[in-house]
Each structure stands twice: as C-alpha cells, then as structure tokens.
Design an enzyme around this catalytic site. Structure first.
Site, PDB file in Angstrom:
ATOM      1  N   ASP A  38       0.822  -1.215   0.000  1.00 40.87           N
ATOM      2  CA  ASP A  38       0.000   0.000   0.000  1.00 40.87           C
ATOM      3  C   ASP A  38       0.855   1.265   0.000  1.00 40.87           C
ATOM      4  O   ASP A  38       0.679   2.171   0.818  1.00 40.87           O
ATOM      5  CB  ASP A  38      -0.960  -0.019   1.201  1.00 40.87           C
ATOM      6  CG  ASP A  38      -1.896  -1.211   1.148  1.00 40.87           C
ATOM      7  OD1 ASP A  38      -2.172  -1.698   0.035  1.00 40.87           O
ATOM      8  OD2 ASP A  38      -2.356  -1.667   2.216  1.00 40.87           O
ATOM      9  N   LYS A  60      -0.223  -7.664  -3.448  1.00 34.17           N
ATOM     10  CA  LYS A  60      -1.544  -7.040  -3.453  1.00 34.17           C
ATOM     11  C   LYS A  60      -1.409  -5.533  -3.603  1.00 34.17           C
ATOM     12  O   LYS A  60      -0.594  -4.917  -2.916  1.00 34.17           O
ATOM     13  CB  LYS A  60      -2.293  -7.385  -2.153  1.00 34.17           C
ATOM     14  CG  LYS A  60      -3.749  -6.938  -2.169  1.00 34.17           C
ATOM     15  CD  LYS A  60      -4.477  -7.364  -0.914  1.00 34.17           C
ATOM     16  CE  LYS A  60      -4.228  -6.466   0.268  1.00 34.17           C
ATOM     17  NZ  LYS A  60      -4.643  -5.066   0.082  1.00 34.17           N
ATOM     18  N   HIS A  62      -3.355  -1.541  -4.164  1.00 39.60           N
ATOM     19  CA  HIS A  62      -4.502  -0.628  -4.221  1.00 39.60           C
ATOM     20  C   HIS A  62      -4.058   0.407  -5.253  1.00 39.60           C
ATOM     21  O   HIS A  62      -3.511   1.448  -4.903  1.00 39.60           O
ATOM     22  CB  HIS A  62      -4.735   0.075  -2.874  1.00 39.60           C
ATOM     23  CG  HIS A  62      -5.466  -0.736  -1.863  1.00 39.60           C
ATOM     24  ND1 HIS A  62      -6.747  -1.188  -2.058  1.00 39.60           N
ATOM     25  CD2 HIS A  62      -5.113  -1.154  -0.615  1.00 39.60           C
ATOM     26  CE1 HIS A  62      -7.160  -1.850  -0.976  1.00 39.60           C
ATOM     27  NE2 HIS A  62      -6.170  -1.862  -0.093  1.00 39.60           N
ATOM     28  N   LYS A  93     -12.076  -4.352  -4.208  1.00 40.63           N
ATOM     29  CA  LYS A  93     -13.331  -4.499  -3.456  1.00 40.63           C
ATOM     30  C   LYS A  93     -14.514  -3.921  -4.213  1.00 40.63           C
ATOM     31  O   LYS A  93     -15.174  -2.979  -3.765  1.00 40.63           O
ATOM     32  CB  LYS A  93     -13.242  -3.851  -2.078  1.00 40.63           C
ATOM     33  CG  LYS A  93     -12.232  -4.508  -1.163  1.00 40.63           C
ATOM     34  CD  LYS A  93     -12.339  -3.996   0.258  1.00 40.63           C
ATOM     35  CE  LYS A  93     -11.272  -4.539   1.154  1.00 40.63           C
ATOM     36  NZ  LYS A  93      -9.913  -4.008   0.844  1.00 40.63           N
ATOM     37  N   PHE A  94     -14.820  -4.513  -5.354  1.00 41.11           N
ATOM     38  CA  PHE A  94     -15.982  -4.068  -6.113  1.00 41.11           C
ATOM     39  C   PHE A  94     -17.214  -4.153  -5.232  1.00 41.11           C
ATOM     40  O   PHE A  94     -17.402  -5.138  -4.496  1.00 41.11           O
ATOM     41  CB  PHE A  94     -16.165  -4.946  -7.355  1.00 41.11           C
ATOM     42  CG  PHE A  94     -15.052  -4.821  -8.350  1.00 41.11           C
ATOM     43  CD1 PHE A  94     -14.898  -3.669  -9.109  1.00 41.11           C
ATOM     44  CD2 PHE A  94     -14.145  -5.858  -8.534  1.00 41.11           C
ATOM     45  CE1 PHE A  94     -13.866  -3.548 -10.031  1.00 41.11           C
ATOM     46  CE2 PHE A  94     -13.116  -5.747  -9.460  1.00 41.11           C
ATOM     47  CZ  PHE A  94     -12.974  -4.589 -10.207  1.00 41.11           C
ATOM     48  N   ASP A  96     -20.939  -2.851  -6.273  1.00 39.15           N
ATOM     49  CA  ASP A  96     -21.950  -2.069  -6.993  1.00 39.15           C
ATOM     50  C   ASP A  96     -22.820  -3.006  -7.820  1.00 39.15           C
ATOM     51  O   ASP A  96     -22.632  -4.229  -7.777  1.00 39.15           O
ATOM     52  CB  ASP A  96     -21.263  -1.017  -7.882  1.00 39.15           C
ATOM     53  CG  ASP A  96     -22.079   0.275  -7.951  1.00 39.15           C
ATOM     54  OD1 ASP A  96     -23.315   0.196  -8.089  1.00 39.15           O
ATOM     55  OD2 ASP A  96     -21.475   1.362  -7.860  1.00 39.15           O
ATOM     56  N   ILE A  97     -23.723  -2.445  -8.570  1.00 41.96           N
ATOM     57  CA  ILE A  97     -24.577  -3.275  -9.426  1.00 41.96           C
ATOM     58  C   ILE A  97     -23.726  -3.886 -10.537  1.00 41.96           C
ATOM     59  O   ILE A  97     -22.646  -3.362 -10.878  1.00 41.96           O
ATOM     60  CB  ILE A  97     -25.745  -2.463 -10.036  1.00 41.96           C
ATOM     61  CG1 ILE A  97     -25.214  -1.304 -10.896  1.00 41.96           C
ATOM     62  CG2 ILE A  97     -26.695  -1.968  -8.948  1.00 41.96           C
ATOM     63  CD1 ILE A  97     -26.252  -0.680 -11.807  1.00 41.96           C
ATOM     64  N   ASN A  99     -23.854  -4.006 -13.774  1.00 39.30           N
ATOM     65  CA  ASN A  99     -23.513  -3.177 -14.939  1.00 39.30           C
ATOM     66  C   ASN A  99     -22.334  -2.244 -14.655  1.00 39.30           C
ATOM     67  O   ASN A  99     -21.483  -2.015 -15.508  1.00 39.30           O
ATOM     68  CB  ASN A  99     -24.753  -2.376 -15.354  1.00 39.30           C
ATOM     69  CG  ASN A  99     -24.527  -1.595 -16.629  1.00 39.30           C
ATOM     70  OD1 ASN A  99     -24.321  -0.386 -16.604  1.00 39.30           O
ATOM     71  ND2 ASN A  99     -24.518  -2.299 -17.742  1.00 39.30           N
ATOM     72  N   ARG A 244       1.509  -3.050   6.457  1.00 35.89           N
ATOM     73  CA  ARG A 244       2.442  -2.214   7.218  1.00 35.89           C
ATOM     74  C   ARG A 244       3.434  -3.020   8.039  1.00 35.89           C
ATOM     75  O   ARG A 244       4.568  -2.571   8.251  1.00 35.89           O
ATOM     76  CB  ARG A 244       1.637  -1.257   8.113  1.00 35.89           C
ATOM     77  CG  ARG A 244       1.011  -0.118   7.332  1.00 35.89           C
ATOM     78  CD  ARG A 244      -0.068   0.592   8.116  1.00 35.89           C
ATOM     79  NE  ARG A 244      -1.270  -0.231   8.250  1.00 35.89           N
ATOM     80  CZ  ARG A 244      -2.374   0.145   8.903  1.00 35.89           C
ATOM     81  NH1 ARG A 244      -2.410   1.319   9.505  1.00 35.89           N
ATOM     82  NH2 ARG A 244      -3.426  -0.664   8.954  1.00 35.89           N
TER      83      ARG A 244
HETATM   84  O1  6AU Z   1      -1.518  -4.968   7.092  1.00 37.69           O
HETATM   85  P1  6AU Z   1      -2.184  -3.624   6.925  1.00 37.69           P
HETATM   86  O2  6AU Z   1      -3.148  -3.311   8.051  1.00 37.69           O
HETATM   87  O3  6AU Z   1      -1.218  -2.523   6.675  1.00 37.69           O
HETATM   88  O4  6AU Z   1      -3.023  -3.725   5.562  1.00 37.69           O
HETATM   89  C1  6AU Z   1      -4.074  -4.619   5.402  1.00 37.69           C
HETATM   90  C2  6AU Z   1      -4.519  -4.626   3.956  1.00 37.69           C
HETATM   91  C3  6AU Z   1      -5.076  -3.302   3.476  1.00 37.69           C
HETATM   92  C4  6AU Z   1      -6.578  -3.469   3.556  1.00 37.69           C
HETATM   93  O5  6AU Z   1      -7.234  -2.731   2.540  1.00 37.69           O
HETATM   94  C5  6AU Z   1      -6.762  -4.983   3.339  1.00 37.69           C
HETATM   95  O6  6AU Z   1      -5.564  -5.598   3.783  1.00 37.69           O
HETATM   96  N1  6AU Z   1      -7.913  -5.605   4.060  1.00 37.69           N
HETATM   97  C6  6AU Z   1      -8.835  -6.430   3.371  1.00 37.69           C
HETATM   98  C7  6AU Z   1      -8.642  -6.960   2.031  1.00 37.69           C
HETATM   99  C8  6AU Z   1      -7.379  -7.497   1.619  1.00 37.69           C
HETATM  100  O7  6AU Z   1      -9.580  -7.110   1.270  1.00 37.69           O
HETATM  101  C9  6AU Z   1      -9.980  -6.889   4.025  1.00 37.69           C
HETATM  102  C10 6AU Z   1     -10.131  -6.657   5.410  1.00 37.69           C
HETATM  103  O8  6AU Z   1     -11.089  -7.114   6.021  1.00 37.69           O
HETATM  104  N2  6AU Z   1      -9.161  -5.947   6.062  1.00 37.69           N
HETATM  105  C11 6AU Z   1      -8.056  -5.446   5.436  1.00 37.69           C
HETATM  106  O9  6AU Z   1      -7.200  -4.854   6.093  1.00 37.69           O
HETATM  107  O10 6AU Z   1      -4.667  -3.113   2.125  1.00 37.69           O
END
Ligand code: 6AU
Length: 273
Positions: A38, A60, A62, A93-94, A96-97, A99, A244
């Site tokens: 992130d 992963k 964002h 994390k979609f 929405d509807i 379409n 983090r």
């Molecule tokens: O280890 P962190 O706390 O720095 O980051 C956790 C990462 C972040 C959140 O957007 C994601 O995991 N996350 C998700 C996901 C992956 O979908 C779901 C959730 O319930 N909690 C969560 O922290 O990028």
C-alpha cells in the site's frame, strides 16, 4: 476443508487454472505470504515489488492510491511478477450493481482486468455482482480467462464490521455457484464452521486469504485488528496478507523473510509435516 492438504497436492487437484498456478508458486517458493504493497508512489510500489518479490506468492495492490499513476506502472509490475514469479492481486473491493462493476473491472482509467490476476468483491449488492464479474471473463474477446480469478470478501478485520452472518453465508453460496471464476475468500476465520454453520464440502477447495496479519502490533488507531501469521494459518489461512507489518518497517526484506518463515512453519505443522 482442504487445510490439511499440501499446496503441492492442491496445485494438482484444483479445478481452476489460476488456483493451480498459485499453489505451484507457494510450493516452489515455499511461501504463503501476500504483501499488501500500500505504497502511494510508483517508485515505492515498484521498489517493494522488486525487493520482496523472491519471498512472496502474491503482491496485493490498491492501484488507485498511487499519486503518480500511469499505465506504465502496471506494465512494470507485470514484468516484476514474471521475473520473481508472483501473482498480482488488485484489492479493488468491487461493491456495486453488475452493470457498473463490469465497467470498473474491464475498462476505464485502470484497465484492471488487463493486468490483475486476482480481484475481490464484497457481497453487499447480492449475487448479481459475482454473476456480472464472472460473465465478462467468459466472453470470446477476453483473452485472459484462465489467468483471472475472484475472491469474495467474506468477513472483515475492522472493528464493528457488518460482514457476518447472512452476508458471510451468501459469500459461500456464491463461491460455490460461480466456482468457474471464484477461487476463494478474503476472510479471517474458518468460514464453514464458524460463520455459516454450513460445513465446506469435502471436494471443494476454497483458497483462504487472511488479512489483518502483523507480528509486532495488535491493531491501529482506525479500527484495524491484527493477529500473527501463526494464528492466521492455524485458523485456516492458506495465504497471509500483511501490509504495514512488512513494508513500513526499517528492513522490509528481513521482515518479509520472517513472515515467510512463520507462515510456512505454521503451514507445515497444519499439514502434519
Ligand atoms: O496490514 P495492513 O493493516 O497494513 O493492511 C491490510 C490490507 C489493506 C486493507 O485494505 C486490506 O488488507 N484488508 C482487506 C482486504 C485485503 O480485502 C480486508 C479486510 O477485512 N481488512 C483489510 O485490512 O490493504
């Protein structure tokens, strides 16, 4: 569930080609770590991807938090994924509807389906969101079908989350119904028993990604709640997602190795090795 089966065996048995690839990567690199990269600059993201690449199964992103985003960033990310043999998971994390999510997944500013192996969605809109996302990977003009998969966000790690009960139950039902695209869940506990009271069937192999993983902290000031890699794997995680705890420490490489070792050892004892 398949939690006592090795990644190598699951790689051979899983019906979905991308899940097979994921388990092959885990087995060959001996890692179940997903780094949640992130970072908010292209350079930060690419640096971490290159440095941690050897120790992770999945990176992963964002992608919408990158200040200086351009499509070239994901092209470079794709090259790093090939170099280090990891998959890319865009944590979009979609929600929405049907379409709308089809347009958000396939085109638009981010072109997510052209580069992200894995994406996730929430079940808040109901079954239609999974149906819509599944459908668009099945068209004749979509070239990446075997290389794309969806995870359903079945529970959340944040304090007071409403992703419980009926919500989680629908997550499992849709994962079953759309298993040609859905390979598993982002969730924090063994779904079958605890959340839904519906035992996961023996022949099913849902891949469980667990987030909220941190060795050194119990949470943050904004409601995030952590557990250790060991406890995550013990309670059913196949892949542990840490952000983090890895990228925001003085030595991310050494720390990634530490998460990898703890996650891998917990996996080995889970499968009885
Ligand atoms: O280890 P962190 O706390 O720095 O980051 C956790 C990462 C972040 C959140 O957007 C994601 O995991 N996350 C998700 C996901 C992956 O979908 C779901 C959730 O319930 N909690 C969560 O922290 O990028």
């Amino acid at each position: 569930s398949k939690s006592q089966v090795s990644y190598g065996e699951r790689a051979q048995q899983h019906p979905h080609p991308l899940a097979r690839k994921l388990f092959e990567i885990a087995e060959s690199k001996k890692t179940n770590v997903v780094v949640s990269a992130d970072l908010t600059t292209s350079k930060g993201l690419l640096d971490i991807a290159d440095k941690l690449g050897p120790y992770i199964a999945v990176l992963k992103t964002h992608i919408d938090i990158i200040d200086d985003y351009q499509y070239s960033v994901v092209e470079e990310l794709k090259a790093l994924a090939a170099k280090h043999n990891f998959l890319i998971f865009e944590d979009r994390k979609f929600v929405d509807i049907g379409n709308t999510v089809q347009k958000q997944y396939h085109g638009g500013a981010l072109q997510i389906s052209s580069w992200a192996h894995i994406v996730n969605c929430t079940m808040l809109p109901g079954e239609g969101i999974v149906q819509a996302l599944t459908q668009t990977t099945e068209g004749d003009n979509f070239p990446h079908k075997d290389d794309r998969a969806l995870l359903i966000l079945a529970t959340m790690t944040s304090k007071g989350s409403l992703a419980t009960g009926e919500y989680t139950k629908l997550s499992v039902e849709c994962a079953r119904k759309y298993s040609r695209f859905v390979i598993g869940f982002v969730a924090s506990r063994t779904l079958g028993d605890i959340e839904t009271k519906t035992a996961v069937l023996d022949n099913e192999d849902f891949v469980m990604f667990t987030t909220g993983v941190n060795i050194a902290s119990k949470g943050d000031k904004l409601g995030q709640q952590y557990q250790t890699p060991k406890s995550a794997v013990e309670t059913g995680a196949d892949f542990i997602i840490a952000g983090r705890g890895i990228y925001a420490v003085p030595d991310p490489v050494e720390t990634a190795k530490q998460y990898r070792e703890e996650g891998w050892n917990a996996y080995l004892s889970r499968i009885g090795k």
